[in-house]
Write a protein that holds these residues in place. Sequence first.
Motif, short mmCIF file in Angstrom:
data_model
loop_
_atom_site.label_atom_id
_atom_site.label_comp_id
_atom_site.label_asym_id
_atom_site.label_seq_id
_atom_site.Cartn_x
_atom_site.Cartn_y
_atom_site.Cartn_z
N GLY A 260 12.41 2.76 -6.60
CA GLY A 260 13.33 3.86 -6.35
C GLY A 260 13.40 4.23 -4.89
O GLY A 260 12.74 3.65 -4.03
N ASP A 261 14.20 5.25 -4.59
CA ASP A 261 14.46 5.61 -3.20
C ASP A 261 13.29 6.30 -2.53
O ASP A 261 13.32 6.54 -1.33
N GLY A 262 12.24 6.61 -3.28
CA GLY A 262 11.03 7.16 -2.69
C GLY A 262 10.10 6.12 -2.13
O GLY A 262 9.10 6.45 -1.50
N ALA A 263 10.40 4.84 -2.35
CA ALA A 263 9.57 3.77 -1.80
C ALA A 263 9.64 3.79 -0.28
O ALA A 263 10.71 3.92 0.30
N LYS A 264 8.50 3.66 0.37
CA LYS A 264 8.44 3.76 1.82
C LYS A 264 7.75 2.55 2.44
O LYS A 264 6.89 1.95 1.83
N VAL A 265 8.16 2.25 3.65
CA VAL A 265 7.48 1.23 4.45
C VAL A 265 6.72 1.95 5.56
O VAL A 265 7.31 2.72 6.32
N GLU A 266 5.43 1.74 5.64
CA GLU A 266 4.61 2.34 6.68
C GLU A 266 4.15 1.26 7.65
O GLU A 266 3.76 0.17 7.24
N GLY A 267 4.19 1.56 8.93
CA GLY A 267 3.80 0.58 9.92
C GLY A 267 4.96 -0.35 10.25
O GLY A 267 6.13 -0.04 10.05
N LEU A 268 4.63 -1.52 10.80
CA LEU A 268 5.64 -2.48 11.19
C LEU A 268 6.32 -3.09 9.96
O LEU A 268 5.74 -3.19 8.89
#
Length: 405
Positions: A260-268
């Motif tokens: 879903g749209d709450g998925a996040k990428v952290e870092g590079l």
Amino acid sequence: MAALSFNLFLLSCFTTFALLCFTTTALTTTPTITKPRRYVTKLIHPGSVHSPFYNPTATVSDRARRVIDSSSARLAYLQAKFQEISLATGTGTDDVRAGVIAETKAEGFVANISIGEPPSPQLLVIDTGSSLSWTQCQPCSGWFKSCFQQAVPVFDPSKSSTYKRVIAPSTKHTVMEATVTGPLATETLTFVTSDEGTISVPNIAFGCANNVGGFGGQASGLVGLGSSQISLVSQLGSKFSYCFGRVMDPQYIHNQLVIGDGAKVEGLSTPLEILGGLYFLTLQSISVGETNLNISPNVFQRPPNRLGGVVIDSGTTLTYLPRAAFDPLNVEVRRLADGLLQGLGGSSTSAPCYTGVIDRDLIGFPVVTFHFANGVDLDLDMESLFFQTDPNKFCMAVVPSDVHC
């Protein structure tokens, strides 16, 4: 015929942290300020003592054989998928997260998701190479009906108040290595959150399979994480991510899948190209320690109108490289190991194997780094580059792919 130069990655089986996330643009007519939901659940990796499928009698050799067999079968599946490749995208609005535990027949992960009302728990293999989600359904007996044995009761749509058939039972799909026949339907899916709560999402399309061939084990079916509109990713939002930790530690419990749209990428982050429901990465080079291997960047590229490129795949444990990339890596690893490790013979053109134990005999071995676009580096330490195949034998987990099409 041109060589099919593509590489398969299951980052979760090689690194202490792995994240896959893709984003598509949703078509909207009005802006929204609603914050996407986030649901966090504990996830269990293959071989974990926390898995309900944990087999304490399984040997190192048993686990290694499953890795090799399942990866080989997966390579053949993806080769076939390349033959019918096409672009696909999806849109959506919501965000859900599901627990992941190990499936015993293959070295995959399964999501614990309940189907119907009242909820019927099912254990579904997550698959980035397929879009259709499906589970076995009653009735399992009769003309052209056959179900395999699974760990939990088979879902019975006649006992669910929210089941709605969309397409007649003659619908046939081929996913992973399985041929699945049954009606396409909609149902309510219920996900368990990290705080032991639940969230239910109605009207999710899925396959209700009552005739399955080529699939088995403890799992009930499959969660399609592909990019087409029928995938769970597209139905629940426009992103997904999965994160698996140190799989060599059987006590590790912090794996997770986010949809879903709450998925996040952290870092590079490195770009993904979505083609034919598969996720392509831009691999630029490989180094061993301070040595950059002599590999042409063209080896990893996908030429226009031709097959090839680098694929990240949730169903493959081993990493496959075309000969032009594998051979330089193989030569350098063998050179560094010469005199330090006892080789076990075999062809010099295959993945090397050595006598010993990884965390005892490979201390100080140089890190192998895969260099991706945007300056993203994936470091493979000794437990990522090699896998134990016997109590006193280990082999390189990167193997050659001699695939032609």
